[in-house]
Write an enzyme that holds these catalytic residues in place. Structure first.
Site, mmCIF file in Angstrom:
data_model
loop_
_atom_site.group_PDB
_atom_site.id
_atom_site.type_symbol
_atom_site.label_atom_id
_atom_site.label_comp_id
_atom_site.label_asym_id
_atom_site.label_seq_id
_atom_site.Cartn_x
_atom_site.Cartn_y
_atom_site.Cartn_z
ATOM 1 N N CYS A 252 0.835 -1.205 0.000
ATOM 2 C CA CYS A 252 0.000 0.000 0.000
ATOM 3 C C CYS A 252 0.867 1.252 0.000
ATOM 4 C CB CYS A 252 -0.953 -0.007 1.194
ATOM 5 S SG CYS A 252 -0.150 -0.134 2.803
ATOM 6 N N HIS A 916 -1.384 1.661 7.373
ATOM 7 C CA HIS A 916 -1.939 1.532 6.022
ATOM 8 C C HIS A 916 -1.823 2.876 5.323
ATOM 9 C CE1 HIS A 916 -4.251 -0.078 2.761
ATOM 10 N NE2 HIS A 916 -5.207 0.822 2.909
#
Length: 987
Positions: A252, A916
């Site tokens: 990510c 994230h």
């Protein structure tokens, strides 16, 4: 052997200093060699071993068996957890060091050793912690899937051979392989001689094998599981650039950076127009043979074709790993670090300068800034000329002043992005559980504010203000897996306590030389009669309490411990008295290596010390057991003080119960339990008095030849009456006097891990005593209230919302340009003093690029601390004005442009170790904002963009921005229904 039992080493370990020296030498001298084996060891266990051997004290806390349990996802499959970080979750040791540790300490039963191979990857040798996990199946029977692990250096041929073995196919059969990614796309593995790494295979992919039919045909020209056929792709028409990126496994960070660069108009148009083809530099020794630029171009062209819902950047990820070993594998990384590498790599691959000349840099030496700046920029462009320089490079003015001779050095240096600091608070908020000395008080969760650079004592002082308990009566501990991972001293730094640690603060009596601090563990005992073994399992929360040194015997400690557990441990009623199970007790004693109850009992019987005349312990008005000999004010009659170093008279008594059973002192800290318990006490006392009268009226027993005279005191008579040498009373002694009442738990000396510890003559009271209370499963079920034991209260401080600090972006920029003193690790060499000096340094902005990247330094790293700053930075979406901080005020063309609009943001959610990444970006064609979360794309409003997750900001200078070429989509209506991944979000 059970995991909590002590495992004897395969050989006698050498001294602690020898252990430390041997392992350190191996770690220092052992180099990575392709094919060698290294082993993973749990970081906590390894750190505890280091403390053990560095202490030099054989009697200090032993780390016990090697336990890698925290590294596994579950203990059944022993599947390794994802995102494990070296030197935080585990350490790597060479094979020789591993075998030494294993022979000295052993390993928890049934745990597999975590052996990993050193692989020779492009540009580096690396221990392959996570091999590639592939799913193997045959075409036509894809439900029969086998999992296999391969090294990244293995060839595709090795996978093909392995599949032939697994599916019982002849090695000579004609076959071909396909790889299927998580998004159901398939690609043919044509070259079986390339490596797994070069073929872009990653964990979670499926490899499908198909074999040629007997008639010479193939079962299919392409596997049937292919989803997006060319016809389907051609039928989809979406907004160019509005395209997700598939997460290949912790990628990510890369997807977030790529989305921001993808929505940087001048760079994207450069690649879409194929301008890069004429400028690829294949000869630059600092470049990557054009491979990074080509891989990036492929991703951009796919994303802006308008034919894809989501693109799989597998080839790009592989190329990045080829040339930057820090990005090999699939661990989490930093999006800003990836941006830094990528911008530098693209620059060198596209550098228009084929042969870089040597240029000697000159100091300003009093010349005007304008002259020095223009010279510096010309020199920079003579060696560096690319689309990256055109788009992203600006110029700093750096001023250094020597603190000794006051020499002033002025230079102008290029930059590609601004890394600006955030104001760092000098305080931190800590959440702790306070355990009161009152045994009936539930633990109380508090939130306190302390100095970041403070000591443990400062935590106690802050907690003292809310509890009213003096800080001198507090002990701070880190509780982990039902035991004490560390007990802190007041002068230890708070930096060693992490926010994720479970910190308990115990109220303890004022400690003195007459008292000792005891750590109390709870263990459940399991018996395996068929195998003749006993195992123990820790449960509940451990306790710390201060006890008199003179009371360090089991006789004295049992009621003290019972009182401490009074909130969730029920004392048996008179009708529930439990008798000792001799078989069970025998089994337990034979399987523990502490001092057992039978040792004391046997000694007592040899000396004729059985006391049949001693009555059962009384129960006081608050429900506690009490010795009849204890004075009414509740203080125990202290046994004789132990001599110096006499373990058996002091803490060695922890595992030696007296023959008489439950008698002990009263520490006076338990509240009264009510009238019902007082009624029970009165009834028990009446029964005991009647029993004494019957004994007094009974005829005196027959004496032995060696008996004493009739005028001996009553205690001597009772001793004689139960003596095993008395034939008339031998049976009565066994059935009445020597029959002990079973306690709720047994007391066992243990080490800090909760493992049995031998009580040898070398143990002293200066070491931390650890004690375990061992419960039988049935007794625990009846008398231990597990639900009550887990309850806690929240202090009012927990209800006060944490204030989220907010700073202006301009404040951070001003902080960036503040004068600072160089650190000792990075001094400046003064040409006048002829030595390195800790000069003062000031950075100023001279010129800014077309696209300005601002990196907010949320991750703060110092010698002692590591933290992520969640401060909200208030950054403008339009009209970010740098006119007030730009030094270059006038040029031949007048005032330089200095106003910028936001075009993209890279976000980071989470903490230091995990998290994230996502991104917001403004499409260059329709000016609509979108939110990119890996393969998922949604509309975004401008109000959503500014959050405390903002990490890297992309600004485009207003004079270079163009108007949208297509109309923005209506924000109240979804896009085409075919675009299933794009959904609308509303406030």
């Amino acid at each position: 052997m059970a995991a909590n039992s002590r495992c004897p080493a395969a050989e006698d370990p050498p001294g602690l200093e020898t252990q430390r020296r041997e392992v350190e030498c191996l770690l220092r001298d052992c180099e990575l060699r392709a094919g060698d084996s290294w082993f993973m060891v749990d970081h906590r266990w390894y750190e505890q071993w280091k403390e053990f051997v560095e202490s030099g004290d054989q009697n200090s806390t032993c780390p016990g068996q090697i336990d890698n349990g925290e590294l596994f996802e579950d203990v059944d499959s022993y599947h390794l957890k994802e995102r494990l970080v070296e030197n935080e979750d585990f350490v790597l040791v060479p094979a020789e060091a591993w075998h030494k540790l294993l022979s000295w300490y052993g390993m928890v039963d049934q745990q597999p050793p975590l052996e990993r191979k050193v692989v020779d990857l492009p540009s580096t040798l690396k221990v392959e912690v996570y091999p590639v996990e592939l799913f193997l199946c045959l075409h036509g029977n894809m439900e029969n899937v086998t999992t296999a692990h391969f090294s990244r250096t293995d060839s595709i041929q090795s996978i093909q051979s392995a599949m032939c073995r697994v599916f019982s196919l002849p090695s000579t059969c004609e076959c071909r392989l396909w790889m299927k990614s998580s998004d159901n796309n398939c690609e043919r593995l044509r070259n079986v001689h390339v490596s797994v790494l070069d073929a872009c295979l990653s964990s979670g992919m499926t490899v499908i094998m198909e074999t040629r039919n007997a008639d010479g045909t193939w079962p299919s020209t392409r596997p049937l599981i292919l989803r997006n056929s060319p016809e389907e792709q051609d039928s989809y028409r979406g907004q160019p650039g509005v395209c997700g990126l598939t997460n290949l496994g912790n990628t990510c960070f890369m997807n977030s950076a790529l989305q921001c660069l993808s929505n940087t108009p001048p760079l994207t148009e450069y690649f879409l127009q194929s301008s890069y083809l004429e400028e690829l530099n294949f000869s630059n020794p600092l470049g990557m043979k054009g491979e990074i630029a080509e891989a990036y171009a492929d991703v951009i062209k796919q994303m802006w074709s308008g034919h894809h819902y989501s693109v799989v950047p597998r080839v790009f990820k592989t190329k990045v790993g080829h040339f930057a070993s820090q990005f090999l594998g699939y661990q989490q990384h930093d999006s800003q670090e990836l941006l830094s590498f990528l911008l530098d790599g693209l620059h060198e691959d596209l550098n228009r300068v084929k042969n870089k000349e040597y240029i000697e840099l000159r100091d300003a030496e009093g010349r005007p800034d304008q002259e020095v700046a223009e010279e510096a920029w010309r020199n920079h462009r003579r060696r560096n000329d690319s689309v990256i320089v055109d788009t992203f490079h600006g110029l700093f003015k750096s001023t250094l002043i020597c603190p000794q001779c006051q020499k002033v050095s002025v230079t102008f240096d290029p930059f590609c992005y601004l890394s600006i600091p955030l104001p760092v608070s000098k305080e931190r908020v800590m959440e702790v559980f306070f355990i009161s000395l009152d045994p009936y008080a539930k633990p109380m969760q508090h939130r306190v504010v302390v100095a970041k650079a403070g000591k443990v004592l400062d935590l106690c002082l802050a907690l003292s203000q809310t509890t009213g308990v003096p800080e001198t009566q507090m002990v701070v501990a880190d509780v982990f897996k039902h035991r004490f991972y560390k007990i802190y001293t007041p002068d230890e730094s708070l930096n060693c306590i992490l926010d994720r640690d479970d910190i308990f603060v115990y109220e303890c009596n004022v400690q003195s030389e007459q008292q000792t601090l005891v750590a109390l563990y709870l263990r459940e005992r399991s018996h395996y009669r068929d195998y003749g073994s006993v195992s123990t399992t820790l449960f509940g929360h451990p306790l710390l309490l201060s006890v008199p040194r003179a009371s360090c015997t089991q006789e004295a400690l049992y009621p003290i411990f019972l009182e401490r557990l009074a909130r969730y441990v029920r004392v048996p009623k008179a009708s529930e008295e439990l008798e000792e199970d001799d078989d069970e007790d025998e089994l337990y004693k034979s399987q523990t290596n502490g001092v057992s109850d039978d040792d004391e009992q046997e000694d007592a019987e040899r000396a004729g010390c059985s006391q049949s005349g001693a009555r059962s312990p009384d129960r006081s008005a608050n429900g506690r057991h009490r010795d009849p000999a204890v004075p009414s004010e509740g203080h125990a009659r202290a046994p004789p003080p132990p001599e110096e170093g006499d373990v058996h008279n002091a803490c060695a008594g922890v595992a030696k119960p007296p023959c008489s059973g439950d008698a002990g002192p009263n520490d006076g800290h338990i509240h009264a339990r009510g009238e019902e318990s007082r009624t029970e006490v009165a009834e028990e006392e009446n029964e005991e008095e009647e029993e004494e009268e019957e004994e007094a009226a009974a005829p005196a027993p027959q004496r032995d030849a060696g008996a004493q005279d009739d005028d001996d005191d009553d205690d001597d008579k009772r001793e004689e009456a139960c003596s095993p040498s008395s034939p008339a009373n031998q049976q009565a002694a066994k059935t009445r006097a020597c029959r002990r009442k079973k306690r709720l738990f047994d007391i066992q000396a243990v080490n800090c891990n909760g493992l049995e510890r031998e009580m040898g003559p070398d143990m002293t009271l200066s070491s931390q005593p650890y004690v375990a209370l061992d419960w039988d499963a049935e007794t625990k079920k009846r008398f231990y209230n597990e639900n009550e034991a887990e309850k806690y209260m929240k202090h009012g401080s927990m209800d006060v919302p944490l204030q989220q600090s907010t700073v202006q972006l301009q404040e951070c920029i001003q902080l960036f340009t503040t004068v600072e003193t160089l650190e000792e690790e990075n001094p400046w060499y003064c040409p006048v003093c002829k030595k390195h000096q800790l000069a003062t340094k000031k950075l100023d902005l001279w010129s800014l690029p077309e696209v300005l990247i601002i990196h907010l330094k949320r991750f703060s790293y110092t010698k002692f601390t590591r933290e992520k700053l969640d401060t909200i930075v208030d950054f403008p979406l339009r009209d970010l004005d740098f006119s007030g901080c730009l030094l270059r005020k006038t040029t031949s063309n007048g005032e330089p442009p200095s106003r910028y609009d936001l075009i993209a943001v890279s976000n980071h959610y989470g903490g230091l170790r995990d998290g994230h990444y996502t991104s917001y970006a403004r499409n260059k064609d329709n000016a609509q904002w979108y939110y990119f979360d890996d393969s998922k794309v949604t509309y975004a409003t401008e109000e959503q963009i500014m959050t405390n997750a903002a990490y890297v900001l992309f600004y485009h200078r207003q004079d270079k921005m163009r108007k949208p070429c297509v109309a923005a989509p209506p924000v109240t209506l979804p896009c085409a229904s075919a675009f299933a991944e794009l959904t609308m979000e509303t406030d």
